[in-house]
Design an enzyme around this catalytic site. Structure first.
Site, short mmCIF file in Angstrom:
data_model
loop_
_atom_site.label_atom_id
_atom_site.label_comp_id
_atom_site.label_asym_id
_atom_site.label_seq_id
_atom_site.Cartn_x
_atom_site.Cartn_y
_atom_site.Cartn_z
N GLU A 30 -2.92 7.78 7.15
CA GLU A 30 -3.61 6.85 6.51
C GLU A 30 -3.65 6.16 5.87
O GLU A 30 -2.93 4.78 6.14
CB GLU A 30 -2.87 8.06 5.22
CG GLU A 30 -1.81 7.93 4.62
CD GLU A 30 -1.97 9.15 3.26
OE1 GLU A 30 -2.49 9.58 3.33
OE2 GLU A 30 -1.03 9.14 3.48
N ASP B 221 -0.67 3.88 -4.50
CA ASP B 221 -1.87 3.72 -3.56
C ASP B 221 -2.17 2.28 -4.11
O ASP B 221 -3.12 2.03 -4.26
CB ASP B 221 -2.94 4.68 -4.13
CG ASP B 221 -2.16 6.16 -3.43
OD1 ASP B 221 -1.12 6.25 -2.59
OD2 ASP B 221 -3.24 7.29 -3.99
#
Length: 503
Positions: free
Chosen positions: A178, A22
């Protein structure tokens, strides 16, 4: 060679190997800063610095105090700290993140990304996970979250202004929209998202509009990046962030995995941070190949200092790369009790326990060698390769013997044991990439043993690596290897970690 363009034509990808998922990046002048998710590990959110987008040095952990990061014992592994976004605005660094299981969405600030970072500002009005921050021309701050929805936010008070509004959420019916990031680039506002889930179907899509709130027009070439349904050695590509290079070119950082073995492929290092070039065509970004060898950028490279293979624990504080499970109480972990040694006092009785006293580092190479000198005279402990409480291998010593254990799901077994002469002992783990021999072959082999006084390594047991992979264990993390105490007090004089091959 700092400040000079390398003669070689390629650089290695991932640019930050091992469990560093991420990625979020921001540029301040000639400097680049990057953060990653850390899940159940403390300290949380590693912070990296680079001058060239290729060579990264960890300069700290943003959440390095209990007042910033609470990871309760009952919180499962792969919960905790999800998907931070790092931005620089109005002379400050802003870090917004989700603590899944304790606190929801949180905002931190710093004037120096190396720290210290503030205590958390809680954001009860911001729903969901994967929060992003963007400021428009009049100073309004927009927070966009997975789903995809958006709300105005006062980043000073944490107050939300109005209700979250749904916005463009990717392809109709696609799972898990997302990792949103909102940017003003040229004449448009761009909304970059991940979709398809963070497994093999992962991808990156983008839309644009005239306003930060849309309406957004999806790119006709979506997804602009995916490796799904390919044999590419890098898979699960997604969760990206955009940045400009030193020459004004555009680049993308993203996560990906490197599966090994036969089918379906097992990745053991977790989701890693990769770099890819980006060009612009008709106002849309076009992502270049995400390859293990990346063409060297057209600017000088600035390699940082190489990390030493050995940590002698001579410093009062542990180096930035060391992490622990959920917490690191000072009374249980110290480099000051015995000078030049790391001292661990046990809490949990084995790596099965959520309160294991553990100090480890991310495995960053597909083949590596680990050694540690420990004194178990007053306790029991050793070395462990950990994915979570139910998936780990360890070699453990007490005052009388050395034992190798394996925990795979509900099964825990003693693999091997041998008597131990009195005094400190060098325990070791050799992790070796194992090229697939057949469809069922695993990705690597892990050998656990004792280093004899003459330097030879006596292997007590060798275990297959697929069982310490995300495809078997589930979750979102990667392997972490390190030292633990399971009873009494265990002292560690030094810890070595060396890559065995370039990987």
């Amino acid at each position: 060679m700092s400040g000079q363009h390398q003669a070689q034509q390629t650089v290695s990808n991932p640019v930050i190997p091992g469990f560093h998922p991420d990625p979020s990046i921001c540029r301040v002048g000639d400097d680049y800063y990057l953060v990653c998710s850390s899940f159940e590990y403390f300290p949380g959110i590693p912070v990296f610095h680079s001058r060239d987008l290729v060579n990264w040095t960890q300069i700290g952990n943003a959440l390095d105090r209990p007042s910033q990061l609470r990871l309760p014992r009952e919180m499962p592994s792969s919960a905790g700290i999800y998907a931070p976004t790092l931005r620089h605005h109005d002379g400050r660094f802003w870090l917004i993140v989700t603590n899944v299981g304790d606190g929801g969405n949180l905002l931190f600030t710093a004037t120096d990304p190396a720290g210290p970072w503030s205590d958390p500002l809680r954001l009860p009005g911001v729903p969901g996970i994967d929060p992003d921050l963007a400021w428009d021309e009049d100073g309004t701050c927009w927070c966009t979250v997975a789903g995809i929805s958006q709300v105005r936010l006062d980043p000073v008070t944490g107050e939300t202004l109005g209700e979250p509004e749904r916005t463009w959420s990717g392809a109709p019916g696609a799972q898990a929209p997302e990792a949103p990031h909102l940017y003003r680039i040229g004449a448009y506002w761009y909304l970059l998202i991940a979709e398809g889930g963070t497994e093999r179907g992962h991808c990156v899509s983008i839309a644009r509009g005239d306003s930060p709130t849309g309406p957004f027009e999806p790119c006709p070439a979506n997804p602009i990046l995916t490796h799904r349904s390919t044999h590419h050695p890098i898979q699960n590509t997604g969760h990206a962030d955009l940045v400009q290079g030193p020459d004004g070119s555009w680049w993308m950082v993203l996560l990906g995995v490197r599966p090994g073995g036969g089918t379906p492929g097992w990745h053991v290092l977790g989701r890693e941070t990769f770099l890819a070039p980006v060009s612009w065509v008709d106002g849309w970004p076009v992502v270049g190949e995400v390859s293990p060898e990346l063409p060297a950028p057209a600017w000088p490279l600035h390699p940082g200092p190489a990390l030493p293979a050995r940590d002698d624990f001579d410093q009062a504080e542990l180096a930035h790369r060391w992490i622990s499970v959920r917490e690191r109480p000072a009374e249980l972990c110290s480099t000051k009790e015995r000078a030049g040694w790391l001292t661990l006092h046990a809490a949990g009785a084995s790596p099965d326990e959520p309160d294991l006293v553990f100090v480890g580092r991310r495995q960053q190479h597909l083949s590596c060698r680990v050694r540690a000198l420990l004194d178990p005279a007053a306790g029991r402990g050793g070395l462990v390769v950990r994915l979570d409480e139910q998936h780990h291998y360890e070699i453990e010593a007490d005052a009388e013997q050395v034992t190798v254990f394996a925990r795979i799901g509900p099964l825990r077994t003693e693999v091997a044991t041998r008597p131990l002469p009195s005094g400190p002992v060098v325990l070791g783990i050799d992790i070796t990439q194992d090229p697939p021999r057949e469809a069922r072959s695993g990705p690597d082999l892990l050998s656990f043993g004792v280093e004899e006084p003459d330097g030879t390594f006596t292997v007590l047991g060798t275990l297959e690596g697929r069982y310490l992979s995300t495809e078997v264990a589930g979750g979102f993390t990667g392997r972490v290897v390190g030292m633990y105490a399971a009873a009494g007090t265990v002292h560690f004089d030094w810890f070595d970690y060396e890559s065995q091959h370039a990987s």
